[in-house]
Write an enzyme that holds these catalytic residues in place. Structure first.
Site, PDB file in Angstrom:
ATOM      1  CB  SER A  12      38.318  23.276  40.849  1.00  0.00           C
ATOM      2  OG  SER A  12      38.894  24.519  40.531  1.00  0.00           O
TER       3      SER A  12
ATOM      4  CG  HIS B 111      37.917  18.338  41.602  1.00  0.00           C
ATOM      5  ND1 HIS B 111      36.630  18.835  41.677  1.00  0.00           N
ATOM      6  CD2 HIS B 111      38.680  19.171  42.366  1.00  0.00           C
ATOM      7  CE1 HIS B 111      36.618  19.902  42.446  1.00  0.00           C
ATOM      8  NE2 HIS B 111      37.847  20.122  42.879  1.00  0.00           N
TER       9      HIS B 111
ATOM     10  CD  GLU C 279      33.672  16.518  40.097  1.00  0.00           C
ATOM     11  OE1 GLU C 279      32.539  16.716  39.661  1.00  0.00           O
ATOM     12  OE2 GLU C 279      34.393  17.417  40.573  1.00  0.00           O
TER      13      GLU C 279
ATOM     14  CG  ASN D  17      34.792  23.246  42.055  1.00  0.00           C
ATOM     15  OD1 ASN D  17      34.335  23.006  43.173  1.00  0.00           O
ATOM     16  ND2 ASN D  17      36.073  23.383  41.826  1.00  0.00           N
TER      17      ASN D  17
END
Length: 361
Positions: A197, A218, A230, A268
């Site tokens: 992350s 991710h 992601e 994130n």
């Protein structure tokens, strides 16, 4: 919305979430919903990225509309990635393994101890029950799913993997040792996907002999319910590796958005700030955790508030991610809230411990 794929609730608990949907991935007729975790990835990532570089459109053209149902009889079609190594059997690793097994892949799930693997089996059983409830019994037989997963502490079994997804804790020293180890075992042409992350993909690639085949991947939690991933391009990641990642995710029934390698990426870098500031609000007595979450749900139409999302992810993971961002950017806006540190020290980690900002026992 990310190119027609909806974000879904961030919990696999059938009593606390409504099933979401995606036009390309799941046959559902129920309304779609957004969570704080997934909406930041989709909305922020899709609006700024050039379509030729960021859209994993092959995920739509290469998969059926019901990827789990396609393998419900236990017979997988010919696939490029027959066996997938999954390193780390925590919450995310189990979710990745479940999703892979449900889409017909064989999985080698590796972790350090039999105790961790026994817990992974229990988590997988819970995840399969939740999936069956949310999908009215559709999908692969749980026995078949378990039969496709090899639970092991022997890293040498990764030698047969056609693709590897790493999911260990957000700690650079731990990740570095894992990659130095598996790089010697896994065939040199195999791609390493870093499920992180916040940690730099370029940095991970630097400790391997294959930096051009290292890519960030991710996944969102719970993995089997989230159609969007992601994907992060490291400095040395080649276009061929990105294409390989697209095909791999398509085989899991997922789409992706490709972003560049900066700590926290898109999702994130935004989400951790939101969660950390929400913790400061509780710490400073501005509002209770319940009221903070209620404001986000009722005022912004989020399916979950930031502190509910934090509890789902795990407060220990949140703390480590925020610390990585703070170290990477040397910016005070990423300083972890003292209350977050205190709760992690007290073992109040969220759903996985039974209590975080909310109680789950």
């Amino acid at each position: 919305m990310c190119r027609g794929a909806s974000a879904r609730s961030s919990t696999a608990s059938p009593t606390r979430t409504g099933p979401g949907s995606s036009r390309w991935c799941w046959r559902r007729t129920t309304p779609t919903v957004r969570s704080a975790a997934s909406s930041s990835c989709c909305a922020a990532g899709a609006s700024r990225s050039p379509p030729n570089r960021t859209s994993c459109t092959s995920a739509r053209t290469s998969t059926t509309s019901t990827p789990y149902a396609a393998h419900a009889n236990g017979v997988a079609p010919d696939m490029e990635f027959t066996t997938v190594g999954v390193v780390g059997a925590g919450v995310m690793g189990v979710g990745v393994a479940q999703n892979l097994a449900q889409t017909g892949h064989r999985v080698v799930l590796v972790d350090l101890t039999d105790e961790i693997l026994d817990n992974a089996r229990r988590e997988l059983s819970t995840g399969l029950r939740a999936h069956a409830l949310l999908n009215k019994g559709a999908g692969a037989d749980p026995a078949q799913v378990f039969g496709r997963i090899e639970f092991t502490t022997d890293y040498e079994l990764l030698a047969k993997a056609d693709f590897v997804v790493e999911n260990v804790t957000e700690d650079w020293d731990v990740k570095r040792k894992v990659y130095e180890r598996i790089d010697r075992i896994v065939r040199p042409e195999v791609v390493f996907a870093v499920n992180t992350s916040a940690i730099s993909i370029t940095r991970v690639g630097s400790v391997t002999t294959r930096p051009e085949r290292v890519i960030g991947m991710h996944f969102m939690n719970p993995v089997p319910m989230k159609p969007m991933v992601e994907v992060i391009r490291g400095h040395h990641t080649t276009p061929e590796t990105i294409d390989t990642a697209r095909r791999f995710l398509a085989g899991m029934g997922k789409d992706c958005i490709v972003v560049e390698d900066m700590p926290g990426f898109v999702s994130n870098r935004v989400l951790m700030l939101t969660i950390n500031e929400a913790v400061f609000l509780v710490q400073d007595g501005v509002a209770s955790a319940a009221d903070v979450d209620r404001i986000f749900k009722t005022c912004f139409d989020h399916r979950m508030g930031p502190l509910e999302t934090a509890d789902l992810i795990g407060l220990d993971t949140i703390l480590k991610s925020v610390e990585v961002l703070y170290e990477s950017y040397n910016d005070d806006k990423y300083r972890p809230a003292p209350l977050l540190k205190k709760m992690v020290a007290a073992g109040l980690l969220g759903r996985k411990s039974g209590e975080g900002f909310h109680k789950y026992r």
